[in-house]
Design an enzyme around this catalytic site. Structure first.
Site, short mmCIF file in Angstrom:
data_model
loop_
_atom_site.label_atom_id
_atom_site.label_comp_id
_atom_site.label_asym_id
_atom_site.label_seq_id
_atom_site.Cartn_x
_atom_site.Cartn_y
_atom_site.Cartn_z
N ALA A 69 0.85 -1.19 0.00
CA ALA A 69 0.00 0.00 0.00
C ALA A 69 0.88 1.25 0.00
O ALA A 69 1.94 1.26 0.64
CB ALA A 69 -0.91 0.01 1.22
N ASP A 181 -11.46 9.28 -2.51
CA ASP A 181 -11.52 7.86 -2.86
C ASP A 181 -12.44 7.08 -1.91
O ASP A 181 -12.02 6.13 -1.24
CB ASP A 181 -10.11 7.26 -2.84
CG ASP A 181 -10.05 5.93 -3.62
OD1 ASP A 181 -11.03 5.63 -4.31
OD2 ASP A 181 -9.05 5.22 -3.50
#
Length: 492
Positions: A69, A181
């Site tokens: 990530a 997001d």
């Protein structure tokens, strides 16, 4: 099911943190309980967070993409055993430390029961970290797309939609309408099974704030044109979440809108929901999703109107979220995972072979001290036949001939001349081996009636409950068995 373990009490966060210069008015919001149970925004040292996350151990990573990530999230535990979520940004995300602190403090002013609230940050050298409430019951993506025991119920999906709309409406009212997001991984479930919106999405994730998903199929049209996030962009993303809730899959909006325009919206619906919702409710939620996904941003509803529309659709409002979700309830879920004995571990995994080995090894030693109720016929042929039934049952049990074991143990039990919790335990497992969990549960509970402090009876109840899909009750019963076994071991 017997006495339950006592739950932890007191304010969840109490006075753990040293408050910063936030005034009480900064914490003003619509839910007083949140103010009482959460600290003001604090600045942590890097060392505090390093210790809390065991040196940022890979075992503590809870990010969607793990170590890969761009900004990794860790589960952490502070010195007073409180759990936190720590987001560690990559070195280039926030070159301006002043901008990072201002942004974190601004988000840290928010306090609402619909958010996984931001409670602190760290800004030392190149390090930029955020600290939030830890949500123990995973993400909406897990419960929608990768469920293991049960699909999410219709009433819970409606509740998720409403609570998220309320979170966005609250943030908008506090001047934080932009959310970066918005997706199913940003929705987390707390210890009560209630959905919360991660506060991390309220922060910019890079120096320019551009942080929409790289999956262009789900990106708001105006973002593609301008590269900017607007409040209307957030509503578009909320529409994609409604599609997730309707379908149980991550469907590109263009495909979903084609189905809706062709009046084939039932093809959108999760097959697991068949028969569990009315066409009117399904139609209304599909209509709301299509409004959120309008190409022109000005034609989309705002967060407040979403709250109004979704409030009227709610079902089973009196049922707690943890029951709808089928998950363990309470602050106990925020503690360390239960340390199970081999027997408890075997039951939690439903490893029937391991359970059989343990029961066979232990034999009948746990029957010692159980008062045997012998009738006046104890020395008659009937008594001998009863004992022979038990003997034949034990032979079949050892040979894993479980159907025969059930018959023999049933003859012993029906004889009524002797009471044996171990026989009920062995017949319980034999029932499980023959896919008869309801009968198994009855035997495990009968064993508990005979021996109320016998951990084996609780463990086998848990195994039967797991087999019946009653995971919440199973987990509670597993705790009871573990507590009883630990109590017994401490005396020996």
């Amino acid at each position: 099911m017997g006495a339950r373990c006592s739950k932890l009490s007191g304010c969840w966060w109490e006075s753990q943190f040293k408050p910063t210069d936030l005034e009480s008015s900064d914490l003003e919001n619509g839910n007083k309980n949140d103010q009482d149970s959460l600290p003001g925004f604090s600045e942590f040292t890097f060392e505090q967070l390093r210790v809390a996350t065991s040196g940022f151990s890979v075992d503590n990573i809870v990010s969607e993409h793990g170590e890969k990530a761009p900004n990794v999230v860790y589960k952490g535990k502070l010195s007073n055993d409180r759990f936190i979520a720590v987001k560690r940004f990559n070195k280039s995300a926030w070159p301006d430390s002043r901008q990072f602190l201002e942004e974190a403090r601004s988000v840290g002013h928010l306090r609402n029961e619909r958010l996984a609230n931001l409670i602190g940050c760290c800004c030392e050298g190149d390090e930029r970290l955020l600290v939030a409430e830890f949500m123990p019951n995973e993400t909406l993506a897990k419960h929608l797309f990768h469920w293991e025991t049960q699909p999410m119920k219709w009433a819970m999906r409606l509740r998720v939609a409403l609570y998220l709309a309320e979170a966005l409406d609250y943030c908008s009212g506090k001047g934080r309408a932009l959310y970066h997001d918005l997706n199913a991984y940003r929705v987390l479930f707390d210890q009560d099974g209630n959905p919360r919106l991660s506060c991390f999405g309220l922060m910019k994730n890079s120096r320019d704030g551009k942080s929409y998903s790289t999956n262009l199929a789900f990106t708001p049209p105006e973002y593609m044109r301008t590269g900017k996030v607007t409040p209307e962009s957030v509503v578009y993303s909320f529409g994609t979440l409604l599609l997730d809730l309707l379908s149980g899959k991550h469907i590109p909006p263009s495909h979903a809108l084609d189905l809706i325009r062709g009046k084939n919206f039932l093809m959108l619906m999760d097959s697991c929901l068949e028969g569990h919702f009315s066409n009117d409710d399904g139609t209304e939620l599909v209509r709301l999703a299509s409004r959120c996904l309008q190409y022109e941003a000005r034609e989309r509803p705002n967060a407040k109107s979403l709250v109004t529309a979704l409030t009227s659709l709610q079902k089973e409002t009196e049922v707690p979220s943890h029951e709808l979700m089928g998950i363990a309830h309470g602050t106990a879920s925020l503690t360390e995972p239960l340390s199970l004995t081999p027997f408890g571990e075997a039951c939690s995994r439903m490893d029937l072979t391991a359970i059989h080995e343990i029961l066979e090894k232990v034999g009948y030693k746990d029957d010692e001290g159980v008062a045997n109720e012998l009738s006046f016929q104890m020395w008659t042929n009937q008594m001998q036949e009863t004992l022979n039934s038990k003997k034949h049952g034990d032979t079949a049990f050892r040979a894993k001939e479980f159907a025969t074991a059930i018959d023999c143990y049933t003859q012993f039990i029906d004889g009524g001349t002797m009471v044996s919790p171990t026989v009920f335990a062995r017949r319980c497992l034999s029932y499980l081996m023959n896919d008869m969990p309801q009968e198994a549960l009855g035997d495990a509970m009968q064993a508990q009636v005979i021996s109320p402090e016998w951990s084996t009876a609780f463990y086998l109840q848990a195994a039967a409950l797991f087999s019946l899909g009653m995971d919440t009750d199973a987990q509670e019963t597993l705790k009871d068995g573990t507590t009883l076994e630990a109590k017994k071991n401490s005396k020996s």
